[in-house]
Design a protein around this motif. Structure first.
Motif, PDB file in Angstrom:
ATOM      1  N   ARG A  15       0.415  -1.291   0.654  1.00 43.97           N
ATOM      2  CA  ARG A  15       0.126  -0.107   0.493  1.00 43.97           C
ATOM      3  C   ARG A  15       0.932   1.229   0.517  1.00 43.97           C
ATOM      4  N   GLU A  16       1.871   0.796   0.317  1.00 35.58           N
ATOM      5  CA  GLU A  16       3.199   2.452   1.233  1.00 35.58           C
ATOM      6  C   GLU A  16       3.478   2.604  -0.907  1.00 35.58           C
ATOM      7  N   LEU A  17       3.659   1.360  -0.981  1.00 33.35           N
ATOM      8  CA  LEU A  17       4.407   1.869  -2.147  1.00 33.35           C
ATOM      9  C   LEU A  17       3.167   2.422  -3.010  1.00 33.35           C
ATOM     10  N   ALA A  18       2.360   1.510  -3.576  1.00 30.53           N
ATOM     11  CA  ALA A  18       1.383   2.043  -4.844  1.00 30.53           C
ATOM     12  C   ALA A  18       0.624   3.669  -4.254  1.00 30.53           C
ATOM     13  N   MET A  19       0.523   4.511  -2.837  1.00 31.49           N
ATOM     14  CA  MET A  19       0.544   5.927  -2.516  1.00 31.49           C
ATOM     15  C   MET A  19       1.574   7.021  -3.359  1.00 31.49           C
ATOM     16  N   GLN A  20       3.143   5.807  -2.942  1.00 30.48           N
ATOM     17  CA  GLN A  20       4.511   7.012  -3.194  1.00 30.48           C
ATOM     18  C   GLN A  20       4.036   6.593  -5.182  1.00 30.48           C
ATOM     19  N   ILE A  21       3.890   5.900  -5.859  1.00 38.32           N
ATOM     20  CA  ILE A  21       4.102   5.441  -7.331  1.00 38.32           C
ATOM     21  C   ILE A  21       2.700   6.748  -7.436  1.00 38.32           C
ATOM     22  N   GLY A  22       1.572   6.257  -7.381  1.00 34.72           N
ATOM     23  CA  GLY A  22       0.924   7.316  -7.142  1.00 34.72           C
ATOM     24  C   GLY A  22       0.652   8.995  -7.073  1.00 34.72           C
ATOM     25  N   ARG A  23       1.419   9.449  -6.504  1.00 31.57           N
ATOM     26  CA  ARG A  23       1.765  10.828  -6.054  1.00 31.57           C
ATOM     27  C   ARG A  23       2.532  10.791  -7.015  1.00 31.57           C
ATOM     28  N   GLU A  24       3.671  10.645  -7.443  1.00 33.22           N
ATOM     29  CA  GLU A  24       5.126  10.598  -8.481  1.00 33.22           C
ATOM     30  C   GLU A  24       4.098  10.427  -9.639  1.00 33.22           C
ATOM     31  N   CYS A  25       2.942   9.588 -10.049  1.00 31.08           N
ATOM     32  CA  CYS A  25       2.387   9.584 -11.761  1.00 31.08           C
ATOM     33  C   CYS A  25       1.339  10.450 -11.885  1.00 31.08           C
ATOM     34  N   ARG A  26       0.751  11.689 -10.579  1.00 28.68           N
ATOM     35  CA  ARG A  26      -0.288  12.545 -10.786  1.00 28.68           C
ATOM     36  C   ARG A  26       0.753  13.506 -10.968  1.00 28.68           C
ATOM     37  N   LYS A  27       1.928  14.324 -10.669  1.00 29.20           N
ATOM     38  CA  LYS A  27       3.744  14.857 -11.123  1.00 29.20           C
ATOM     39  C   LYS A  27       2.989  14.834 -12.776  1.00 29.20           C
ATOM     40  N   PHE A  28       3.162  14.031 -13.057  1.00 30.61           N
ATOM     41  CA  PHE A  28       3.596  13.480 -14.734  1.00 30.61           C
ATOM     42  C   PHE A  28       2.097  13.764 -15.355  1.00 30.61           C
ATOM     43  N   THR A  29       1.519  13.292 -14.986  1.00 27.82           N
ATOM     44  CA  THR A  29       0.274  13.388 -15.465  1.00 27.82           C
ATOM     45  C   THR A  29      -0.637  14.354 -15.365  1.00 27.82           C
ATOM     46  N   LYS A  30      -0.970  15.408 -14.513  1.00 27.64           N
ATOM     47  CA  LYS A  30      -1.220  16.936 -14.988  1.00 27.64           C
ATOM     48  C   LYS A  30      -1.615  17.095 -15.534  1.00 27.64           C
ATOM     49  N   THR A  31      -0.226  17.241 -16.080  1.00 24.09           N
ATOM     50  CA  THR A  31      -0.253  18.214 -17.389  1.00 24.09           C
ATOM     51  C   THR A  31      -1.016  17.902 -18.544  1.00 24.09           C
ATOM     52  N   LEU A  32      -1.188  16.636 -18.388  1.00 22.89           N
ATOM     53  CA  LEU A  32      -1.154  15.842 -19.887  1.00 22.89           C
ATOM     54  C   LEU A  32      -3.272  15.741 -19.890  1.00 22.89           C
ATOM     55  N   ASP A  33      -3.574  16.012 -18.949  1.00 19.14           N
ATOM     56  CA  ASP A  33      -4.963  15.717 -18.129  1.00 19.14           C
ATOM     57  C   ASP A  33      -5.710  14.200 -18.112  1.00 19.14           C
ATOM     58  N   LEU A  34      -5.088  13.662 -17.723  1.00 18.60           N
ATOM     59  CA  LEU A  34      -4.795  12.270 -17.264  1.00 18.60           C
ATOM     60  C   LEU A  34      -5.178  11.666 -15.926  1.00 18.60           C
ATOM     61  N   HIS A  35      -5.905  11.062 -15.589  1.00  9.43           N
ATOM     62  CA  HIS A  35      -6.547  10.791 -14.125  1.00  9.43           C
ATOM     63  C   HIS A  35      -5.962   9.956 -13.527  1.00  9.43           C
ATOM     64  N   VAL A  36      -5.543   9.679 -12.435  1.00 10.13           N
ATOM     65  CA  VAL A  36      -4.664   8.179 -11.519  1.00 10.13           C
ATOM     66  C   VAL A  36      -5.756   8.311 -10.601  1.00 10.13           C
ATOM     67  N   VAL A  37      -5.823   6.810  -9.975  1.00  7.77           N
ATOM     68  CA  VAL A  37      -6.362   6.136  -8.987  1.00  7.77           C
ATOM     69  C   VAL A  37      -5.594   5.161  -8.288  1.00  7.77           C
ATOM     70  N   CYS A  38      -5.704   5.172  -7.226  1.00  5.89           N
ATOM     71  CA  CYS A  38      -5.047   4.438  -6.643  1.00  5.89           C
ATOM     72  C   CYS A  38      -5.874   3.571  -5.960  1.00  5.89           C
ATOM     73  N   VAL A  39      -5.366   2.065  -5.759  1.00  6.69           N
ATOM     74  CA  VAL A  39      -6.667   0.793  -5.266  1.00  6.69           C
ATOM     75  C   VAL A  39      -5.704   0.886  -4.722  1.00  6.69           C
ATOM     76  N   TYR A  40      -6.509  -0.030  -2.950  1.00  3.71           N
ATOM     77  CA  TYR A  40      -5.111  -0.885  -2.364  1.00  3.71           C
ATOM     78  C   TYR A  40      -6.295  -0.994  -0.524  1.00  3.71           C
ATOM     79  N   GLY A  41      -5.746  -2.114  -0.352  1.00  2.00           N
ATOM     80  CA  GLY A  41      -6.544  -2.325   0.814  1.00  2.00           C
ATOM     81  C   GLY A  41      -6.476  -1.304   1.914  1.00  2.00           C
ATOM     82  N   GLY A  42      -6.955  -2.227   2.974  1.00  3.10           N
ATOM     83  CA  GLY A  42      -7.337  -0.697   4.495  1.00  3.10           C
ATOM     84  C   GLY A  42      -7.829   0.397   4.003  1.00  3.10           C
TER      85      GLY A  42
END
Length: 89
Positions: A15-42
């Motif tokens: 989960r921790e790695l998913a959240m970290q990757i999600g944050r980093e992906c949002r930095k790159f996808t924001k200007t491209l108008d792409l939506h990132v969703v993190c899906v994890y348990g807990g």
């Protein structure tokens, strides 16, 4: 004119790695108008299902929660699985 719809799935073991990757992906996808969703348990699955149904071009997930989502057929019915394996050298 052809409009292609795609979804990238990034599968990560924790989960921790998913959240970290999600944050980093949002930095790159924001200007491209792409939506990132993190899906994890807990955390609540209903909120994650709602996010997926709103649409996502990138899904960052853990294996267990992705299996839950696929079993519930909740916004993931258009995804075609592709397995790419990598390992650290």
């Amino acid at each position: 004119m052809c409009f292609c719809v795609f979804t990238a799935i990034i599968l990560t073991p924790t989960r921790e790695l998913a959240m970290q990757i999600g944050r980093e992906c949002r930095k790159f996808t924001k200007t491209l108008d792409l939506h990132v969703v993190c899906v994890y348990g807990g955390t609540g699955i209903s909120e994650q299902i709602a996010e997926l149904k709103r649409g996502a071009e990138v899904i960052v997930c853990t294996p267990g929660r992705m299996i839950d989502m696929l079993a519930a057929n909740s916004g993931t019915d258009h995804i075609v699985p592709l397995c790419v394996q990598s390992r650290d050298m």
